[in-house]
Every structure is written in C-alpha cells, then in structure tokens.
Design a protein around this motif. Structure first.
Motif, PDB file in Angstrom:
ATOM      1  N   ARG A   2      33.853  44.975  32.844  1.00 24.64           N
ATOM      2  CA  ARG A   2      32.945  43.839  32.999  1.00 24.64           C
ATOM      3  C   ARG A   2      31.538  44.312  32.651  1.00 24.64           C
ATOM      4  O   ARG A   2      31.060  45.297  33.201  1.00 24.64           O
ATOM      5  N   THR A   3      30.890  43.610  31.746  1.00 22.65           N
ATOM      6  CA  THR A   3      29.556  43.986  31.299  1.00 22.65           C
ATOM      7  C   THR A   3      28.549  42.958  31.785  1.00 22.65           C
ATOM      8  O   THR A   3      28.748  41.751  31.596  1.00 22.65           O
ATOM      9  N   PHE A   4      27.481  43.445  32.384  1.00 17.42           N
ATOM     10  CA  PHE A   4      26.402  42.584  32.865  1.00 17.42           C
ATOM     11  C   PHE A   4      25.208  42.759  31.944  1.00 17.42           C
ATOM     12  O   PHE A   4      24.830  43.879  31.613  1.00 17.42           O
ATOM     13  N   ALA A  12      23.674  38.008  40.361  1.00 14.08           N
ATOM     14  CA  ALA A  12      24.461  36.775  40.514  1.00 14.08           C
ATOM     15  C   ALA A  12      25.907  37.070  40.897  1.00 14.08           C
ATOM     16  O   ALA A  12      26.608  36.183  41.383  1.00 14.08           O
ATOM     17  N   ALA A  13      26.360  38.308  40.703  1.00 15.72           N
ATOM     18  CA  ALA A  13      27.751  38.667  40.994  1.00 15.72           C
ATOM     19  C   ALA A  13      27.934  39.307  42.367  1.00 15.72           C
ATOM     20  O   ALA A  13      29.051  39.711  42.719  1.00 15.72           O
ATOM     21  N   VAL A  14      26.866  39.388  43.167  1.00 18.83           N
ATOM     22  CA  VAL A  14      26.988  39.984  44.501  1.00 18.83           C
ATOM     23  C   VAL A  14      28.077  39.244  45.284  1.00 18.83           C
ATOM     24  O   VAL A  14      28.148  38.019  45.263  1.00 18.83           O
ATOM     25  N   GLY A  15      28.932  40.016  45.934  1.00 19.92           N
ATOM     26  CA  GLY A  15      30.036  39.446  46.702  1.00 19.92           C
ATOM     27  C   GLY A  15      31.343  39.381  45.939  1.00 19.92           C
ATOM     28  O   GLY A  15      32.382  39.092  46.518  1.00 19.92           O
ATOM     29  N   GLU A  16      31.297  39.678  44.650  1.00 18.77           N
ATOM     30  CA  GLU A  16      32.503  39.594  43.819  1.00 18.77           C
ATOM     31  C   GLU A  16      33.212  40.941  43.704  1.00 18.77           C
ATOM     32  O   GLU A  16      32.584  41.989  43.720  1.00 18.77           O
ATOM     33  N   HIS A  17      34.525  40.857  43.558  1.00 15.12           N
ATOM     34  CA  HIS A  17      35.310  42.034  43.181  1.00 15.12           C
ATOM     35  C   HIS A  17      35.219  42.125  41.668  1.00 15.12           C
ATOM     36  O   HIS A  17      35.530  41.172  40.956  1.00 15.12           O
ATOM     37  N   LEU A  18      34.773  43.279  41.163  1.00 13.21           N
ATOM     38  CA  LEU A  18      34.483  43.408  39.731  1.00 13.21           C
ATOM     39  C   LEU A  18      35.690  43.835  38.900  1.00 13.21           C
ATOM     40  O   LEU A  18      35.645  43.742  37.679  1.00 13.21           O
ATOM     41  N   TRP A  75      32.892  53.691  36.269  1.00 10.01           N
ATOM     42  CA  TRP A  75      32.355  53.412  34.932  1.00 10.01           C
ATOM     43  C   TRP A  75      33.368  52.675  34.065  1.00 10.01           C
ATOM     44  O   TRP A  75      32.995  52.048  33.082  1.00 10.01           O
ATOM     45  N   GLN A  76      34.620  52.721  34.420  1.00  7.25           N
ATOM     46  CA  GLN A  76      35.637  51.977  33.683  1.00  7.25           C
ATOM     47  C   GLN A  76      35.690  50.513  34.110  1.00  7.25           C
ATOM     48  O   GLN A  76      36.314  49.695  33.444  1.00  7.25           O
ATOM     49  N   VAL A  77      35.045  50.189  35.224  1.00  2.31           N
ATOM     50  CA  VAL A  77      35.123  48.836  35.785  1.00  2.31           C
ATOM     51  C   VAL A  77      33.963  47.955  35.332  1.00  2.31           C
ATOM     52  O   VAL A  77      34.158  46.794  34.986  1.00  2.31           O
ATOM     53  N   TYR A  78      32.744  48.493  35.350  1.00  2.00           N
ATOM     54  CA  TYR A  78      31.591  47.656  35.005  1.00  2.00           C
ATOM     55  C   TYR A  78      30.504  48.476  34.331  1.00  2.00           C
ATOM     56  O   TYR A  78      30.456  49.693  34.446  1.00  2.00           O
TER      57      TYR A  78
END
Length: 150
Positions: A2-4, A12-18, A75-78
C-alpha cells in the motif's frame, strides 16, 4: 504494498489494517547468525540435539530475532511517498506470545495506530503482529514508533 502519497493520505488511514507482508522462513543459519551477532548462545536456539529434548522439540528463533524482522516485513506492507527519511524511534509495547520453531514461516500484519506532528517530523505508531503459519497465537506483537521527516 500500500502506497501513501504523503503524510495527509497516511493520516487519513489511521485506524486501518494496512495489510500483510510476504511469508519469510526462519532458518537455523539465520538463528545461528543472530546468536553470533548478539552473543546469545542459549541451547534452545543453537543446539538442535539438545533442543530436540526440550519443550518445543526443536530449536526456536530468539524473540529479538523475530522482532528484528519487523522493519523488513513492514516495508513490504506500506510505503510513504514524499518523505526524506523515516527513523526508528522505539516501541511502546512488545510481547512474544508464542515461540517460532526453526523452519517456520512468519509474516507481519500492520495496523496504523496514529500519525501526529512532532519534533523533526511526524510520529508514526503502528501495531505489527508477526504470525507463524499454522500458529494459534502471534509470535510477536509490537507497537513501533517511527519519525517520518517530510
């Protein structure tokens, strides 16, 4: 992955599972190298013959070896674009609920807990849960704290 695109999108993604990392196999060679690097030569980690008679029936990874995989797996996640660097700042909470036997496959799930402005950048807190394939409890749960510098 996932790239921000910058800090506002991350906030805006606080609280999310990434998401989850790829699976990583922990080998005896990796355990032995970690023992050598840290000076932790306890038999449960490095002596397959003695460990076979122990409580897990085989050698197990050091808890801190499992923890040391967190950056690579995360680092593989986001990824956050538009920052100059990210620096490890520490951990708010760390537990090793279950052992990781040699040749186990582990992966990390990452939950974004908070993003807040602070000295030198933005403080990012994630909960990283390292799970073992076919395990009934996590191998490691840690709330990591990083500073992202725009």
């Amino acid at each position: 992955m996932r790239t921000f695109d910058g800090i506002p999108e991350l906030e805006a993604a606080v609280g999310e599972h990434l998401g989850y990392s790829d699976w990583h196999t922990i080998t005896q060679e990796q355990i032995d190298a970690f023992a050598k690097a840290t000076g932790d030569f306890q038999w449960i980690h490095i002596d397959p013959v003695e460990a076979a008679q122990g409580p897990f029936g085989t050698t197990i990874a050091h808890g801190y070896l499992t923890l040391s995989l967190v950056p690579m797996l995360s680092w593989q996640v986001y990824d956050v674009q538009g920052i100059r660097m990210g620096v490890n700042y520490g951990a708010n909470k760390l537990r090793f609920p279950a052992p990781v036997p040699v040749d186990s496959r582990v992966r990390a799930g990452v939950e974004l807990l908070s993003v807040a402005p602070g000295a030198g950048g933005y403080q990012l807190v994630t909960r990283v849960t390292v799970e073992r394939e076919d395990g009934d409890k996590p191998a490691c749960v840690v709330d990591t704290v990083s500073v992202l510098v725009p």
